[in-house]
Enzyme design. Structure first.
Site, mmCIF file in Angstrom:
data_model
loop_
_atom_site.group_PDB
_atom_site.id
_atom_site.type_symbol
_atom_site.label_atom_id
_atom_site.label_comp_id
_atom_site.label_asym_id
_atom_site.label_seq_id
_atom_site.Cartn_x
_atom_site.Cartn_y
_atom_site.Cartn_z
ATOM 1 N N THR A 209 32.708 52.094 33.355
ATOM 2 C CA THR A 209 34.171 52.051 33.320
ATOM 3 C C THR A 209 34.786 52.581 32.012
ATOM 4 O OG1 THR A 209 34.051 49.741 32.605
ATOM 5 C CG2 THR A 209 34.408 50.125 34.957
ATOM 6 N N TYR B 185 35.181 60.214 34.941
ATOM 7 C CA TYR B 185 35.132 58.871 35.542
ATOM 8 C C TYR B 185 35.658 58.930 36.988
ATOM 9 C CZ TYR B 185 36.729 54.112 36.616
ATOM 10 O OH TYR B 185 36.974 52.907 37.231
ATOM 11 N N LEU C 184 35.401 41.872 37.154
ATOM 12 C CA LEU C 184 35.446 41.477 38.565
ATOM 13 C C LEU C 184 34.248 40.612 38.940
ATOM 14 C CD1 LEU C 184 36.570 41.607 41.434
ATOM 15 C CD2 LEU C 184 35.506 43.859 41.693
HETATM 16 N N1 LIG Z 1 38.774 48.206 34.650
HETATM 17 C C1 LIG Z 1 39.755 48.817 35.294
HETATM 18 O O1 LIG Z 1 40.883 48.946 34.795
HETATM 19 C C2 LIG Z 1 39.530 49.350 36.687
HETATM 20 C C3 LIG Z 1 40.572 50.048 37.318
HETATM 21 C C4 LIG Z 1 40.370 50.512 38.622
HETATM 22 C C5 LIG Z 1 39.168 50.282 39.267
HETATM 23 N N2 LIG Z 1 38.188 49.628 38.624
HETATM 24 C C6 LIG Z 1 36.905 49.420 39.328
HETATM 25 O O2 LIG Z 1 36.758 48.030 39.557
HETATM 26 C C7 LIG Z 1 35.369 47.695 39.544
HETATM 27 C C8 LIG Z 1 35.133 46.551 38.588
HETATM 28 O O3 LIG Z 1 35.535 46.965 37.290
HETATM 29 P P1 LIG Z 1 35.469 45.990 36.026
HETATM 30 O O4 LIG Z 1 36.687 46.253 35.219
HETATM 31 O O5 LIG Z 1 35.116 44.624 36.476
HETATM 32 O O6 LIG Z 1 34.228 46.657 35.273
HETATM 33 P P2 LIG Z 1 33.446 46.111 33.975
HETATM 34 O O7 LIG Z 1 34.121 44.912 33.420
HETATM 35 O O8 LIG Z 1 33.207 47.291 33.111
HETATM 36 O O9 LIG Z 1 32.073 45.616 34.611
HETATM 37 C C9 LIG Z 1 31.143 46.498 35.137
HETATM 38 C C10 LIG Z 1 29.792 45.834 35.048
HETATM 39 O O10 LIG Z 1 28.821 46.732 35.608
HETATM 40 C C11 LIG Z 1 27.682 46.655 34.779
HETATM 41 N N3 LIG Z 1 26.826 47.843 34.896
HETATM 42 C C12 LIG Z 1 26.975 49.031 34.252
HETATM 43 N N4 LIG Z 1 25.954 49.849 34.571
HETATM 44 C C13 LIG Z 1 25.161 49.174 35.426
HETATM 45 C C14 LIG Z 1 23.947 49.484 36.078
HETATM 46 N N5 LIG Z 1 23.350 50.667 35.930
HETATM 47 N N6 LIG Z 1 23.378 48.551 36.888
HETATM 48 C C15 LIG Z 1 23.966 47.346 37.027
HETATM 49 N N7 LIG Z 1 25.118 46.979 36.431
HETATM 50 C C16 LIG Z 1 25.704 47.892 35.630
HETATM 51 C C17 LIG Z 1 28.233 46.523 33.377
HETATM 52 O O11 LIG Z 1 27.231 46.068 32.500
HETATM 53 P P3 LIG Z 1 27.285 46.527 30.952
HETATM 54 O O12 LIG Z 1 28.567 45.966 30.415
HETATM 55 O O13 LIG Z 1 26.040 45.910 30.394
HETATM 56 O O14 LIG Z 1 27.278 48.011 30.952
HETATM 57 C C18 LIG Z 1 29.367 45.531 33.606
HETATM 58 O O15 LIG Z 1 28.918 44.201 33.508
HETATM 59 C C19 LIG Z 1 34.630 48.986 39.207
HETATM 60 O O16 LIG Z 1 34.196 49.596 40.394
HETATM 61 C C20 LIG Z 1 35.693 49.849 38.546
HETATM 62 O O17 LIG Z 1 35.407 51.217 38.688
HETATM 63 C C21 LIG Z 1 38.328 49.134 37.352
#
Ligand SMILES: NC(=O)c1ccc[n+]([C@@H]2O[C@H](COP(=O)([O-])OP(=O)(O)OC[C@H]3O[C@@H](n4cnc5c(N)ncnc54)[C@H](OP(=O)(O)O)[C@@H]3O)[C@@H](O)[C@H]2O)c1
Length: 299
Positions: A62, A125, A12
């Protein structure tokens, strides 16, 4: 106006930065290596220094299955992180746009979940994300928490990438067919969040609080996999479509329990913020075309 985008390197976060740039918005995008949101004092100091007019939190832990054993990390990022961001928003008197998940529900309802339905997460989670939502709601008034589901994009690890890779290697795949939900392209979520930023910037009235937003139509993982393979085949990214065998959840055991039904009702965001749901199949095509152009995952 300056948007502070947290988790800028994620699925995202990447789309948020790209689209903020396209829209000509001033933004600062940071990820874990520049700001660790589990550290309260550095988070407060960073926000003080950047002086954003709005924060979007796209950072999260995640790894759903790993969270079952890496409990402290999941809660630190998904509960403490949003809490510290919310506190820094209170101090700066700015709104926070936060993102959450369908995994806050147990999936036992047979119809789509509304914002008013009681959450009951089935794993670490989901529980950590739910507590993050609560921390935000209890800390500041001007917040939007957007629950979404089944996120995919051209960056990072996701279901689309996994299915396409496996489809290129095998003649047969097995995919769970008894879990329903709605895939959501990160590009569409980014647009939704930036529409909200626009409203804030224009001083339009906003009903703050909790919203659901996913792509349409609702489907199953099996049917999603079929669509991925069909589109990839049409684009010449697969020489032939594999047979995709429908299997049940019990045939594909995972460390964390998945909701059987995680469809989210998205009427509230349409009524309050005039935001309609996008067809995820269009988003899927964008992702596949991008990979094809970059020679990524091509046969
Ligand atoms: N993926 C799904 O299917 C899904 C479904 C429903 C809702 N969501 C929600 O949608 C949102 C975006 O998800 P996404 O899929 O874009 O997630 P993502 O690709 O896993 O990206 C999350 C980012 O947050 C970073 N991060 C982790 N720990 C951190 C910290 N302590 N401080 C700062 N940054 C940190 C990660 O860095 P690192 O990679 O270095 O750890 C990663 O770049 C989240 O709130 C997630 O819960 C996701």
């Amino acid at each position: 106006m300056t948007i502070l985008i947290i988790g800028a390197a994620g699925q995202l976060g990447t789309e948020l930065c790209l689209r903020s740039k396209e829209r000509g918005y001033k933004f600062v995008g940071v990820d874990y290596n520049e700001l660790d949101i589990t550290n309260e004092s550095s988070t407060m100091a960073f926000v003080d220094q950047v002086k954003p007019t709005v924060i979007i939190n796209a950072a999260a832990y995640t790894a759903v299955d790993r969270a079952e054993t890496d409990i402290a990390s999941a809660f630190a990022v998904n509960r403490e992180g949003p809490l510290y961001l919310a506190r820094s928003c209170v101090k700066a008197d700015i709104p926070l746009l936060h993102v959450s998940t369908d995994y806050v529900f147990d999936g036992e309802k047979s119809t789509p979940y509304h914002e008013t339905d009681a959450p009951n997460p089935g794993g670490v989670y989901g529980q950590s994300k739910l507590e993050g939502e609560t921390a935000v709601a209890n800390t500041l008034d001007k917040f939007i928490t957007l629950r979404t589901a089944w996120v995919f994009s051209a960056t990072g690890q996701n279901f689309v990438r996994t299915i396409l890779r496996l489809a290129q290697q095998r003649d047969e795949l097995s995919v769970v067919a008894d879990q329903t939900g709605a895939p959501t392209w990160a590009g569409d979520i980014a647009e939704v969040l930036l529409e909200i930023v626009d409203r804030i910037h224009q001083g339009k009235a906003i009903t703050w609080g909790l919203y659901h937003y996913t792509g349409v139509p609702v489907t199953t993982w099996h049917a999603f996999a079929e669509t991925i393979c069909q589109q990839a085949f049409n684009l010449g990214m697969l020489r032939k479509k594999p047979f995709i065998k429908p299997i049940s959840t019990s045939e594909y055991p995972t460390a964390a329990k998945r909701p059987q039904n995680s469809a989210l009702a998205c009427a509230r965001i349409q009524e309050e913020l005039l935001i309609s749901q996008a067809d995820w199949r269009k988003g899927l095509e964008h992702v596949l075309i991008q990979w094809k152009k970059n020679n990524e995952l091509s046969t």
